[in-house]
Scaffold this active site. Structure first.
Site, PDB file in Angstrom:
ATOM      1  CD  GLU A  44      -2.760   1.237   2.451  1.00  0.00           C
ATOM      2  OE1 GLU A  44      -2.772   0.295   3.253  1.00  0.00           O
ATOM      3  OE2 GLU A  44      -3.456   2.260   2.579  1.00  0.00           O
ATOM      4  NE  ARG A 269       3.397  -7.506  10.435  1.00  0.00           N
ATOM      5  CZ  ARG A 269       2.783  -6.836   9.474  1.00  0.00           C
ATOM      6  NH1 ARG A 269       1.742  -7.351   8.849  1.00  0.00           N
ATOM      7  NH2 ARG A 269       3.189  -5.639   9.127  1.00  0.00           N
ATOM      8  CE  LYS A 279       3.265   0.140   4.870  1.00  0.00           C
ATOM      9  NZ  LYS A 279       2.355   0.164   3.738  1.00  0.00           N
TER      10      LYS A 279
END
Ligand code: ATP
Ligand code: MG
Length: 560
Positions: A44, A269, A279
């Site tokens: 994204e 992850r 982020k």
């Protein structure tokens, strides 16, 4: 795909396999998807890539490479309020830098907005989607809890005609933001929350970085993602574990639309000790100016690591070796540094730099003589050649390399002691000069002219070899030493108290003249000091990593 950019030197075949690779191998053997392997990396564009993304990039592009498949770069840009082209550009640069290539397959989820809209109409016509007038809070209320089923929306049984009309008018901008949604009609009693009539479209007046103001309805991630995968013919849609509960919905959409069904596979992850990979928090560090930008060398971003002096090879090797699994874990930051040192050792140019200068005067060396001593650029790499380093009467050594009263086991310079100046001569300390405070500010030595290059013809040995620079020739540079961004054990949501004020330390250093004009990102080993990298700011060198893992040693001592 063009794969020359990642060399086989990393010996891909010798790497450990993992469950996703095993699935891919099985699928190829079974002729699933006609034996094709097609993956994608779907960031994204709402921030810069970090080392966690590198794991996903290496996995997706790596599998495609290994099995002769393809990997797309796709921007998941369904949330216009947080996305910017600056992020798109940085992501392109970072994936390339890591060594991967998508040929002409760079896509945006927003490329598919028309198709997604058409499919939404198809689901409405099939009685599988409806326009709901509940607001966000009510939708939450109606959703139920893990223990109790949700309640059906009072708008759930609208006629197909009414739904088509309302959805068209949502798109035409007749209703305010947030006043209506398009929802999927699945099962309000499902034990899986994601299946309780998930929202497909929301009304949002926000300018999109690609589609501008064309749309005021935007698809939700869950609706857009699987369909985008399907459109691109993705075979293996690899994502992180938090999407495991979303898989039934992913499958529901492609099945109910009757389109190509990629297989979603979830993996763990990457989490690294002492490092934040969110982020949102990284953005806060930048916005609140705790760091100089996304590429601050303390940041765990790809561009931060790049500026710090990391190599793509080291990051790829790290990613290949940390494994891929079904449970989230925590990887020691030291492991990344281990692969980094292995790689830098092979490629970094050796130079001499003094970080805490102490003046040395060689009393019996001719005043005006300058000798150009041969020095090897990299003992690990013959092709790196050699250079010369100027030697003269006045030099600098590290303060720490001299002790007036040496403790036992201290073999470096001290009164009466002979040591080797690397590539120079054997020198013996004859005395010191002190300032008013009693600190040694100058060390006096004599040299043995018969030991040019550092070896005594009579074979006598010295216990220490030290680095040095010629005072008249050394360049004045700034070196930046880094520590972790956060203090240990602090809540990183509270930046003010968790931020490590000593995470950046600047020093005025003296460096041999060969580094003059070093291009940004040139990698060096400052002998005995550490690995450094020329910064984009001229005359500045960033410490990439210390030479050895001194931290681990200290840790061992204090715990044993
Ligand atoms: P963040 O939580 O930092 O905002 P994200 O998952 O929202 O990250 P995306 O841009 O959506 O960021 O991520 C793109 C891809 O990278 C996704 O497939 C995601 O699963 C993967 N990814 C993100 N963070 C990690 C991580 N720490 N380890 C492995 N893969 C990751
Ligand atoms: Mg995400």
């Amino acid at each position: 795909m063009s794969s020359e950019s990642v060399s086989n030197a990393e010996n891909e075949s010798a790497r450990p396999s993992h469950f996703i690779r095993d699935i891919v191998i099985q699928d190829i053997q079974n002729g699933k998807n006609g034996g094709r392997v097609h993956t994608r990396f779907p960031p994204e564009p709402n921030g810069y890539l970090h080392i966690g993304h590198a794991k996903s990039i290496c996995l997706n592009f790596g599998l495609a490479q290994e099995f002769g498949g393809k990997c797309n770069l796709r921007f998941d840009d369904t949330n216009p309020s947080k996305e910017e082209t600056e992020y798109v550009d940085s992501i392109i640069e970072d994936v390339r830098w890591l060594g991967f290539d998508w040929d002409d397959r760079m896509f945006y989820a927003s490329d598919y907005f028309d198709q997604l809209y058409a499919w939404a109409i198809q689901l409405i016509k099939a009685g599988k989607a409806y326009v709901c007038d509940l607001n966000a809070e009510q939708v939450r209320e109606y959703r139920g809890t893990p223990q109790e089923p949700g309640k059906e929306s009072p708008y759930r049984n609208r006629s197909v005609e009414e739904n088509l009309d309302l959805f068209e008018r949502m798109r035409a901008g007749e209703f305010p933001d947030g006043s209506r949604t398009l929802r999927t009609k699945i099962d309000m009693a499902s034990p899986n929350f994601n299946m309780r009539d998930p929202v497909m479209y929301r009304i949002l007046r926000a300018e999109h970085h690609r589609t501008g103001n064309k749309w005021c309805v935007y698809p939700m991630y869950d609706y857009a993602h699987g369909e985008s995968d399907s459109i691109e013919g993705i075979t293996h849609s690899i994502c992180t574990l938090e999407f495991e509960d979303h898989r039934p919905l992913y499958d529901w959409y492609v099945e109910n639309l009757g389109i190509h069904a990629p297989q979603q596979i979830e993996f763990d992850r990457l989490n690294l000790t002492n490092t934040v990979l969110s982020k949102r928090k990284l953005l806060a560090l930048v916005r609140e100016k705790y760091v100089s930008g996304w590429d601050d060398p303390r940041m765990p971003t790809i561009c931060g690591f790049r500026r710090r002096g990391y190599t793509p090879e080291a990051i790829r090797t790290f990613c290949a070796n940390i494994g891929v699994s079904k449970t989230n874990g925590l990887i020691e930051f030291g492991l990344l540094e281990h692969y980094l040192r292995e790689d830098l050792n092979k490629r970094a140019l050796r130079v001499m730099a003094v970080l805490d200068p102490l003046k040395v005067v060689i009393d019996n060396y001719p005043d005006d003589l300058v000798e150009h001593m041969d020095a090897v650029n990299n003992p690990e790499d013959e092709t790196a050649g050699s250079r010369t380093v100027p030697f003269s009467k006045v030099l600098y050594i590290e303060k720490d390399d001299f002790r007036e009263d040496p403790p036992k086991q201290y073999f470096r310079l001290s009164p009466g002691r002979e040591v080797r100046l690397r590539y120079g001569y054997l020198v013996t300390c004859t005395g010191v000069v002190k300032n008013d405070a009693g600190e040694v500010v100058e060390v006096h030595c004599t040299y043995d002219p018969a030991t040019r290059g550092g070896n005594a013809p009579d074979g006598r040995k010295v216990k220490s070899t030290m680095h040095w620079v010629s005072a008249a020739h050394a360049l004045d540079c700034e070196v930046r030493l880094y520590d972790t961004l956060f203090l240990e054990g602090k809540d990183t949501d509270d930046l003010a108290s968790a931020f490590n004020p000593n995470s950046l330390q600047k020093k005025a250093a003296k460096i041999e003249p060969s580094v003059k004009g070093a291009a940004p990102l040139t990698k060096y080993q400052f002998e005995r000091v550490g690995y450094f990298c020329a910064d984009k700011e001229p005359g500045v060198f960033n410490r990439t990593v210390a030479l050895r893992d001194t931290w681990a040693k200290v840790e061992k001592k204090t715990t044993s």
